[in-house]
Design a protein around this motif. Sequence first.
Motif, PDB file in Angstrom:
ATOM      1  N   THR A   3       2.873   3.577   6.720  1.00  0.00           N
ATOM      2  CA  THR A   3       1.523   3.010   6.731  1.00  0.00           C
ATOM      3  C   THR A   3       0.575   3.861   5.894  1.00  0.00           C
ATOM      4  N   ARG A   4      -0.534   3.249   5.496  1.00  0.00           N
ATOM      5  CA  ARG A   4      -1.549   3.981   4.736  1.00  0.00           C
ATOM      6  C   ARG A   4      -2.103   5.142   5.566  1.00  0.00           C
ATOM      7  N   GLY A  45      -0.175  14.627  -4.230  1.00  0.00           N
ATOM      8  CA  GLY A  45      -0.884  13.389  -4.519  1.00  0.00           C
ATOM      9  C   GLY A  45      -0.616  12.364  -3.432  1.00  0.00           C
ATOM     10  N   ARG A  46      -1.360  11.264  -3.463  1.00  0.00           N
ATOM     11  CA  ARG A  46      -1.166  10.175  -2.499  1.00  0.00           C
ATOM     12  C   ARG A  46      -1.182   8.851  -3.235  1.00  0.00           C
ATOM     13  N   TYR A  47      -0.494   7.875  -2.653  1.00  0.00           N
ATOM     14  CA  TYR A  47      -0.404   6.571  -3.304  1.00  0.00           C
ATOM     15  C   TYR A  47      -0.181   5.498  -2.246  1.00  0.00           C
ATOM     16  N   HIS A  48      -1.131   4.569  -2.142  1.00  0.00           N
ATOM     17  CA  HIS A  48      -0.935   3.379  -1.300  1.00  0.00           C
ATOM     18  C   HIS A  48      -1.881   2.287  -1.779  1.00  0.00           C
ATOM     19  N   MET A  97      -7.400   1.244  -7.853  1.00  0.00           N
ATOM     20  CA  MET A  97      -6.354   1.191  -8.868  1.00  0.00           C
ATOM     21  C   MET A  97      -6.373   2.425  -9.764  1.00  0.00           C
ATOM     22  N   ALA A  98      -7.572   2.885 -10.119  1.00  0.00           N
ATOM     23  CA  ALA A  98      -7.681   4.048 -10.994  1.00  0.00           C
ATOM     24  C   ALA A  98      -7.057   5.288 -10.351  1.00  0.00           C
ATOM     25  N   GLU A  99      -7.299   5.459  -9.054  1.00  0.00           N
ATOM     26  CA  GLU A  99      -6.742   6.625  -8.362  1.00  0.00           C
ATOM     27  C   GLU A  99      -5.226   6.519  -8.248  1.00  0.00           C
ATOM     28  N   ARG A 100      -4.735   5.313  -7.962  1.00  0.00           N
ATOM     29  CA  ARG A 100      -3.290   5.128  -7.880  1.00  0.00           C
ATOM     30  C   ARG A 100      -2.625   5.410  -9.231  1.00  0.00           C
ATOM     31  N   SER A 101      -3.226   4.880 -10.282  1.00  0.00           N
ATOM     32  CA  SER A 101      -2.658   5.075 -11.616  1.00  0.00           C
ATOM     33  C   SER A 101      -2.642   6.549 -12.003  1.00  0.00           C
ATOM     34  N   GLN A 102      -3.717   7.267 -11.633  1.00  0.00           N
ATOM     35  CA  GLN A 102      -3.787   8.692 -11.955  1.00  0.00           C
ATOM     36  C   GLN A 102      -2.749   9.480 -11.167  1.00  0.00           C
ATOM     37  N   ALA A 103      -2.582   9.137  -9.890  1.00  0.00           N
ATOM     38  CA  ALA A 103      -1.586   9.834  -9.063  1.00  0.00           C
ATOM     39  C   ALA A 103      -0.186   9.613  -9.620  1.00  0.00           C
ATOM     40  N   GLN A 104       0.100   8.372  -9.990  1.00  0.00           N
ATOM     41  CA  GLN A 104       1.417   8.072 -10.558  1.00  0.00           C
ATOM     42  C   GLN A 104       1.621   8.816 -11.867  1.00  0.00           C
ATOM     43  N   LEU A 137       4.503  13.654  -4.126  1.00  0.00           N
ATOM     44  CA  LEU A 137       3.643  12.493  -3.936  1.00  0.00           C
ATOM     45  C   LEU A 137       3.940  11.891  -2.568  1.00  0.00           C
ATOM     46  N   VAL A 138       2.890  11.711  -1.761  1.00  0.00           N
ATOM     47  CA  VAL A 138       3.014  11.063  -0.453  1.00  0.00           C
ATOM     48  C   VAL A 138       2.616   9.610  -0.643  1.00  0.00           C
ATOM     49  N   ALA A 139       3.493   8.675  -0.262  1.00  0.00           N
ATOM     50  CA  ALA A 139       3.256   7.284  -0.647  1.00  0.00           C
ATOM     51  C   ALA A 139       3.843   6.298   0.354  1.00  0.00           C
ATOM     52  N   THR A 140       3.307   5.084   0.330  1.00  0.00           N
ATOM     53  CA  THR A 140       3.959   3.965   1.004  1.00  0.00           C
ATOM     54  C   THR A 140       4.981   3.387   0.037  1.00  0.00           C
ATOM     55  N   ASN A 141       5.695   2.345   0.494  1.00  0.00           N
ATOM     56  CA  ASN A 141       6.692   1.752  -0.393  1.00  0.00           C
ATOM     57  C   ASN A 141       6.064   0.966  -1.534  1.00  0.00           C
ATOM     58  N   ALA A 142       4.709   0.972  -1.608  1.00  0.00           N
ATOM     59  CA  ALA A 142       4.044   0.375  -2.765  1.00  0.00           C
ATOM     60  C   ALA A 142       4.347   1.173  -4.029  1.00  0.00           C
ATOM     61  N   PHE A 143       4.825   2.408  -3.858  1.00  0.00           N
ATOM     62  CA  PHE A 143       5.145   3.254  -5.004  1.00  0.00           C
ATOM     63  C   PHE A 143       6.645   3.336  -5.209  1.00  0.00           C
ATOM     64  N   GLY A 144       7.069   3.228  -6.443  1.00  0.00           N
ATOM     65  CA  GLY A 144       8.432   3.637  -6.740  1.00  0.00           C
ATOM     66  C   GLY A 144       9.313   2.685  -7.484  1.00  0.00           C
ATOM     67  N   MET A 145       9.257   1.360  -7.207  1.00  0.00           N
ATOM     68  CA  MET A 145      10.187   0.469  -7.876  1.00  0.00           C
ATOM     69  C   MET A 145       9.975   0.540  -9.384  1.00  0.00           C
TER      70      MET A 145
END
Length: 642
Positions: A241-242, A260-263, A268-275, A286-294
Amino acid sequence: MELSDAATVLRQYFGYDAFRPGQEPLVKAILEGRDCLGVMPTGAGKSLCYQVPGIMLPGCAVVVSPLVSLMGDQVRALVDAGVRADFINSSLTPSQQGQVLYRASRGECDLLYIAPERLFDPRILDFFEHAQVPLIAVDEAHCVSQWGQDFRPAYLAVGEFIAQLKRRPVLAAFTATATEQVRDDIVRLLGLRDPEVVVTGFDRPNLHFAVSQATQKKKAQFVLDYVRKHKSQSGIVYCSTRKEVERVHQILLDADLRAGRYHAGLPMAERSQAQADFVNDELAVLVATNAFGMGIDKSNVRYVIHHNMPGSIEAYYQEAGRAGRDGEPSECVLLWNDKDIGTCRFFIEQETENERLSAEGTELVRASRRRLLGAMIGYCLTTECLRAHILSYFGEDAGSVLGLAAGDAGNAGNAGDAGDAGGQPRSCDNCSNCEGDVDAVDVTQEARAVMRCVQELRGRYGKGVVVDVLRGAKNDNIRRFELDKCATYNTLDVPASLLKEVIELLACGDYLLITEGRFPLVGFGPRFREVASPDFSLRMRAHVVARPDRTPKFAGMGSKGKLKGAIGLDEMDAELFERLRDLRKSLAAEAGVPPYVVFSDATLRSLAQRRPKNAGQMLEVSGVGQKKLERYGKDFLAEINC
């Protein structure tokens, strides 16, 4: 076109002397105009199976890909290798999309990546009508199946789109995780015609698997200890979960660890920067939900920790498989507890209807999710070899793959046998169960007591009430419904957590049935009578905490405790490897690409060991193609020979 031509393309653009297992028959099928389905584990080189033919075939090959990040990463890597590639997705303006299609229609693009949602755009339809499209490759093809862990209704349109084309290209589908049922779904729903089907196997021998049950507090402590002890390594911590992402991320920050964090709840800008920071080695973890990675093609991820249990073995294996894509020893740790199971069930019941699915179809998806969750629970509870369990789940002969005796393969793929006694202990020597980090506890008597209690309660209560009755609880529910008068009341003196696991294990084996809904009830399953048999026995895992200080057993260590970039490097080669990593990062920053796009860790390892003195010798190193040599060779040769 001959396979010898394909080998030339493989060498020129990608720097490899030979195809990996499974790649050659798929490339051959595509070049011969035949549909195909490739099932290959993460890191096995699925992309090359359609990229090589796409470069060779006349016209523009189209790749249907689900995520923006996947397209961006792969296209950048292809362009850096000298391939004419581009993409179309929601990140581009309509004008930019039009420009891409114009170039592709003029023959200026070999590979065009398109999101499935864009297929019915009139401009895309017009492109297919007038341009030469010899191949459509569908990546992450399991997304088309309702029985898969990652079903996406938009993928249902792919087969419909292809069916209505006047000129049907060769169709190739690829996935890393697909059971036989999902494979059949892919063939049927995409309309593959007599496809060449290649399943290379699911074993990832460089990955060490570990499972540990832990409280929320102990989970967080494990993550903190592990990240501290592996500061120089790249890793992902997955949370369900977030809220959990935020909590774990803050714990790492409070310990002065740069994470970093990603969920999906972040801008969007923060997610893109973390990635970007993670992919470019600016962030180690990177701490993330399954929204990250594929589709994140970062090859040097050394560990993946699941802070919570995923909803399926498919999802777990796909996410854990993001570790060690370069073939180096890497860690996959799964931390779980009973609360995770409840969270997964909650997500299943929150499954909303989609416009492409009827109410009946939506319920079928929910039923599939419940089945997948049951198998995941079985993996968490099993006392057998974790790798054998995964391989058998995907229909592979675990005994032959892992070199086990024929009788040891057991029924690893059946979640119901996750704790069953039977067969001799198997050992892959590379998972926590086989290394003795888990003990088997006989819970046969507890299982029979649970079954008696469920029978007495007539399936009208949930797991918590069953446990309370057996343990003699004195709460309001017990008094209100007079459950203290049950014959099974106060008949067991064991921890509540153990009984909850026994119930879940019995449910995995179809001895019990846990209903869906907001308040799941526990009743008898189709195999309930077997528990009364004298031959019935049940074992489960003892609670053993995973070791945060563990280092992959085949990885060498440098003098400062850093994980070496390669197996068996001596101190001088290891020192050169670190210098080459620094150079790679610098060159990548100048080129505006992730470091792994320049060269993988495996290629740097070979360079450090072989120490080429000139361009000809460098070109002989695996992973160094002609374009990469022209672009980076001079700088690397200077560093190697300084």
